[in-house]
Design a protein around this motif. Structure first.
Motif, PDB file in Angstrom:
ATOM      1  N   ARG A 120       0.872  -1.178   0.000  1.00 49.54           N
ATOM      2  CA  ARG A 120       0.000   0.000   0.000  1.00 49.54           C
ATOM      3  C   ARG A 120       0.907   1.225   0.000  1.00 49.54           C
ATOM      4  O   ARG A 120       2.105   1.114   0.318  1.00 49.54           O
ATOM      5  N   PRO A 121       0.368   2.395  -0.313  1.00 45.22           N
ATOM      6  CA  PRO A 121       1.224   3.593  -0.324  1.00 45.22           C
ATOM      7  C   PRO A 121       1.806   3.947   1.038  1.00 45.22           C
ATOM      8  O   PRO A 121       2.971   4.333   1.127  1.00 45.22           O
ATOM      9  N   ALA A 122       1.015   3.817   2.110  1.00 46.95           N
ATOM     10  CA  ALA A 122       1.477   4.273   3.431  1.00 46.95           C
ATOM     11  C   ALA A 122       2.369   3.230   4.093  1.00 46.95           C
ATOM     12  O   ALA A 122       2.046   2.039   4.097  1.00 46.95           O
ATOM     13  N   ARG A 123       3.440   3.679   4.702  1.00 51.06           N
ATOM     14  CA  ARG A 123       4.322   2.775   5.435  1.00 51.06           C
ATOM     15  C   ARG A 123       3.550   2.133   6.593  1.00 51.06           C
ATOM     16  O   ARG A 123       2.505   2.642   7.004  1.00 51.06           O
ATOM     17  N   PRO A 124       4.078   1.037   7.156  1.00 55.02           N
ATOM     18  CA  PRO A 124       3.376   0.413   8.290  1.00 55.02           C
ATOM     19  C   PRO A 124       3.581   1.197   9.582  1.00 55.02           C
ATOM     20  O   PRO A 124       4.686   1.655   9.872  1.00 55.02           O
ATOM     21  N   ALA A 125       2.506   1.326  10.359  1.00 57.48           N
ATOM     22  CA  ALA A 125       2.627   1.879  11.715  1.00 57.48           C
ATOM     23  C   ALA A 125       2.632   0.729  12.717  1.00 57.48           C
ATOM     24  O   ALA A 125       3.238   0.824  13.772  1.00 57.48           O
ATOM     25  N   LEU A 126       1.940  -0.356  12.379  1.00 59.09           N
ATOM     26  CA  LEU A 126       1.903  -1.546  13.227  1.00 59.09           C
ATOM     27  C   LEU A 126       2.801  -2.603  12.598  1.00 59.09           C
ATOM     28  O   LEU A 126       2.821  -2.771  11.375  1.00 59.09           O
ATOM     29  N   GLU A 176      -4.436  -5.666   2.884  1.00 62.18           N
ATOM     30  CA  GLU A 176      -3.399  -4.824   2.283  1.00 62.18           C
ATOM     31  C   GLU A 176      -2.071  -5.565   2.129  1.00 62.18           C
ATOM     32  O   GLU A 176      -1.089  -4.983   1.684  1.00 62.18           O
TER      33      GLU A 176
END
Lengths: 253, 253
Positions: A119-125, A182
């Protein structure tokens, strides 16, 4: 001396890998030192079903060791877990096993999972448990390409230069690629794997997923027997050792 | 001014919670400061579907904000994500929404999951995402007890002392308890929840899981309307905000 099997879970992020390496923090060294009080203060040798690389994790690795003390396995489990604190390495369960039983040589099957966050956004979890790939991957094409690699082959094209195995012949029993939300998850199973084999397979399937290579390409790479022709070695973060299979299974407690 | 919705993922471990609190690190403050360059340098107010407590995580929280700039939502997503680095707070997706659209007041349903790791060994993986309970829990009994709490009730017995809601009447649509491998997972859904409601429900069901209380006890606690009679507030670590539902759903990109 009494022999035990350990079912292990660890986060490989801050370790140099499974194997003892001088003064670097390794999972093996941590466990050996944690077990020393059960062995008259001498760290026993702990041998694993598979030696994971730096940054690779385990949900269900198996290891064996001999101890001077004859203890109920839950005592071994709890004593080691107390001594590995606060590091992210735990004995999920332990078992008494027969003399000569080997986590490495008696293992009939090994399973890995590789997780790509796509996905475009990096992982936060779970940032240290994922390979982050921004551009959409075609998981169906990756799966199709993977099926052409199943069976008994010379996997020279997918082994690390440093691989110590005498033969590169391996039998790949399962290599599934599936989109799960995702994520794109790769599930690999074989009796044994070569060094970096799973990560090299994932890095090669990744080229297919991007549409830069046809679905037949990973098979061509296999047949070429040339490591230089395969894709990149996928980063360690996404890889987890899921299970080692034995018959009969150790009686875990 | 153009209005946007944000679909958020965050690891709450090192935050004081969602809500801005003076100089403490909050998820809200981090996002507001990250969005300031899109708003002539002024941090906009970011309002969430739900205010999570310190240590509680989110996979799919939703928030809204207005910005001075009229931008494609993917630009808003990427610009905020660049500015929240290296913190574990990301915008999974963004959307343009109508004037007056509210992540909080237009939300038709909220979903949480609570994860209990139920085994002797502490967690090595995802330690900050689990409540570790060593003694075996009876998940079936917990589920049976949970079903008696569904529907529209006064949940005063399960709200925090600090809860600011005017009414404690809520409609609990789903409260499932299931064993998933070594975990016991609690899935809760409602239009809205009271402060600490999910964690108080979990802490009360936990007493049933241990066999210290009968399956009818959580219902008795509910009917007693007395917070002092319920179980402990389960620790925040195991709780994750999974989703907020809207009709129509924002057009996420």
């Amino acid at each position: 001396m009494p022999r035990y099997a350990l079912l292990l879970e660890y986060d490989g992020t801050n370790f140099c890998g499974w194997q003892r390496q001088h003064d670097l923090p390794s999972v093996q060294k941590l466990l050996e030192e944690a077990a020393a009080p059960l062995n008259h203060g001498v760290p026993p040798t702990v041998t694993a079903s598979g030696r994971t690389d730096a940054g690779v994790h385990a949900e269900g690795a198996v290891a064996d060791l001999e101890l001077a003390l004859d203890l109920p396995p839950q005592r071994v489990r709890d004593a080691i877990n107390f001594r590995t604190l606060p590091h992210p390495v735990v004995v999920r369960a332990a078992a008494r096993v027969a003399d000569g039983w080997s986590a490495r040589f008696d293992c009939l099957g090994r399973g890995y999972r590789y997780r790509i966050l796509n996905r475009p956004a990096r992982p936060a979890l779970e940032a240290s448990k994922l390979w982050h790939v921004k551009r959409p991957l075609d998981a169906a094409a990756m799966h199709e390409a993977a099926q052409m690699l199943l069976g008994r082959h010379d996997f020279s094209a997918y082994r690390a230069a440093a691989c110590q195995a005498k033969s590169a012949i391996r039998t790949l029993d399962r290599l599934d690629v599936a989109r799960v939300g995702e994520e794109v998850q790769v599930t690999a199973e074989a009796r044994s794997f070569l060094h970096h084999q799973v990560r090299n397979l994932v890095g090669t399937l990744y080229e297919v997923g991007h549409g830069r290579r046809p679905v037949t390409w990973p098979r061509e790479v296999l047949e070429g027997l040339d490591r230089g022709k395969a894709g990149q070695t996928a980063p360690p973060d996404g890889l987890v050792f899921r299970f080692a299979r034995y018959e009969p299974a150790p009686e875990w407690v």
